[in-house]
Every structure is written in C-alpha cells, then in structure tokens.
Design an enzyme around this catalytic site. Structure first.
Site, mmCIF file in Angstrom:
data_model
loop_
_atom_site.group_PDB
_atom_site.id
_atom_site.type_symbol
_atom_site.label_atom_id
_atom_site.label_comp_id
_atom_site.label_asym_id
_atom_site.label_seq_id
_atom_site.Cartn_x
_atom_site.Cartn_y
_atom_site.Cartn_z
ATOM 1 C CG HIS A 89 -0.374 0.292 2.506
ATOM 2 N ND1 HIS A 89 -0.083 -0.681 3.449
ATOM 3 C CD2 HIS A 89 -0.012 1.461 3.081
ATOM 4 C CE1 HIS A 89 0.431 -0.118 4.527
ATOM 5 N NE2 HIS A 89 0.480 1.181 4.334
ATOM 6 C CG ASP A 134 0.239 -4.040 2.862
ATOM 7 O OD1 ASP A 134 0.528 -3.559 1.751
ATOM 8 O OD2 ASP A 134 0.054 -3.355 3.885
ATOM 9 C CB SER A 230 2.695 2.155 6.343
ATOM 10 O OG SER A 230 1.447 2.214 6.969
#
EC number: 3.4.21.4
Length: 275
Positions: A89, A134, A230
């Site tokens: 992402h 992910d 992230s």
C-alpha cells in the site's frame, strides 16, 4: 422550449455531479477506519511511533525511510545489497522514478545515503480493499555498501510460526500522537504478538484478518506503529517477521497493530530478490 431543455440538462448534470461526489465521500469514509495506511498524496502520512523511545539507526541498521518525491512516506527493510521490502500500500500506483530510500541515518530527512528505486514489485495477490498480501519489493538503482548502520535483516523460513506473546520491536518515523515527542529521530517500541483468533475477533467488524497477517500490541493499548511507520519492520531477535500494515487507529485499547506476515511469502521474496 429551448430554455426548458437547457434547464433540464443542467438539473441532470447537477444530480450526476452530486452522486459522483457522494460516491467519492463514501469511499473515503470507508477507509478512515484504517487510517494507518491512507495513501499519499490524497492523505497526509505522519511521522512518529506511539509510546516508543528514540533509537540510533545502528540498533536497527536494516531500517530505511521510503521517500516519495524527497519526503518520508513509509518505512522499509534492507534484504540484501539491491532489494528493500516494504508494504504494497506504500507503493501501489506510484512510479519507481518518484521513489528513493534513505539508509544509514536516524533522521528521515537528512544524513545517511539516498538511493533511487529502479523497480517495484507488489505481491501479485495484493488486495487494495482488504490489504491482504501487503508486500512490495523494491529494486535499487545501485548496490548498497554495508556498514555499522546499513545491514540486511534476517528472514524467517517459509511458514515459520511466531509464538503468541513473543516480544517484538517495531521501528519507524510514524505518528507518536504526542506534541512533546520529536518526529525527526527514529523511534521504536516493544510489543508482544497477539493470538490470531483474538485479533480476528477484535477486527470482526471490519472483516477480521487473514492468514497473511499477524498482530502485535497490548490489550490496554499505549504502544503501536502509526501513520508513517507503514512498510517498516517488525522484528524478533534480528529476524523480520512482519511489515507494518494497518490497524484501527493507533495504540487504541483492544485493537492491536496488524502486520503483513513475512513467513508466508518467504519463497516469493527469495525467487524475486535472491534474499
């Protein structure tokens, strides 16, 4: 007669625009429950860890800052002299030419070495709606020179398990949710892994978690990764077990952080990066 037709056409146009705006707003609301992974440039990405402590990059020499047009966007981990692992992402829909990584610095905005990204490989099963699989591999334009502050991280075996309650370290430049804590220096937090069923129950209202995910955090909250972390590393005894992925808020009681489980894609990482 003509004026009536024009009025009708204008009315139809207004309704169409209003419907389109409503659909966009609904889409944005649907992802706000998972604010950690809201992508740029539509949303801002923060800069600090919650409930953690400052560290020197020599303590986590595998840590990198993924830069998007020279600004910190996400974290990442050094796999070998040419490849970095981050979250899908963080890179989806972005051109490699817009990306670079800063290594060997405790600051995401200065120091160390900046190397441009040549190629990005998101996992072929990555699902943008569920954040499943992910994972994203980034090939660098030039080879890294290893040192005390730039080192590859160890990787688990394919499908290697992590016991519940195992203490981990997560690091990055994500949101601390504290005005008293600087966003300039690399931070880390120690959090225990959480039972898979317990984490699925915690996130049942949003569809639960998959076998490609693992959770870490305290029931009382207080320590967690957050926006801007992230893609960064979740490590156990020097081994990369997770990639910071998503969660409901940051460090909220009852909602542990959710990480992409590295062991399930170990073979994919090896086949594509040689790591």
């Amino acid at each position: 007669m003509i004026s009536n037709k024009i009025a009708i056409l204008l009315a139809v146009l207004v309704v169409a625009v209003a419907c389109a705006q409503a659909r966009v707003a609904l889409k944005h609301r649907s992802v706000q429950a998972l604010p950690r992974f809201l992508p740029r440039p539509k949303y801002d990405v923060g800069h600090r860890i919650v409930g953690g402590f400052e560290i020197d990059v020599s303590e986590t020499p595998y840590q990198v800052s993924l830069q998007y047009f020279n600004s910190h966007r996400c974290g990442g981990s050094v796999l070998n002299s040419k490849w970095i692992l981050t979250a899908a992402h963080c890179t989806v829909n972005l051109q490699p030419s817009s990306l670079a990584v800063r290594l060997g610095s405790s600051r995401h905005a200065s120091g160390g070495t900046v190397v441009r990204v040549a190629r990005v490989l998101e996992h072929p099963n990555y699902d943008d709606s569920t954040i499943d699989y992910d994972f994203s591999l980034m090939e660098l334009e030039s080879e890294l020179t290893f040192s005390d502050v730039v080192q590859p991280v160890s990787l688990p075996d394919q499908d290697e398990a992590v016991e519940d309650g195992t203490m981990t370290i997560v690091s990055g430049w994500g949101n601390t949710q504290s005005a008293a804590e600087s966003n300039a220096i690399l931070r880390a937090a120690n959090v225990p892994t959480v039972n898979q069923k317990e984490c699925t129950i915690a996130y049942s209202s949003s569809g639960g978690i998959t076998d490609r995910m693992l959770c870490a955090g305290y029931k009382r909250g207080g320590k967690d990764a957050c926006q801007g972390d992230s893609g960064g590393p979740l490590v156990v005894d020097g081994k990369l077990v997770g990639v910071v992925s998503w969660g409901f808020g940051c460090a909220m009681p009852g909602y542990p952080g959710v990480y992409a489980r590295v062991a399930v894609v170990r073979d994919w990482v090896r086949e594509n990066s040689g790591a």
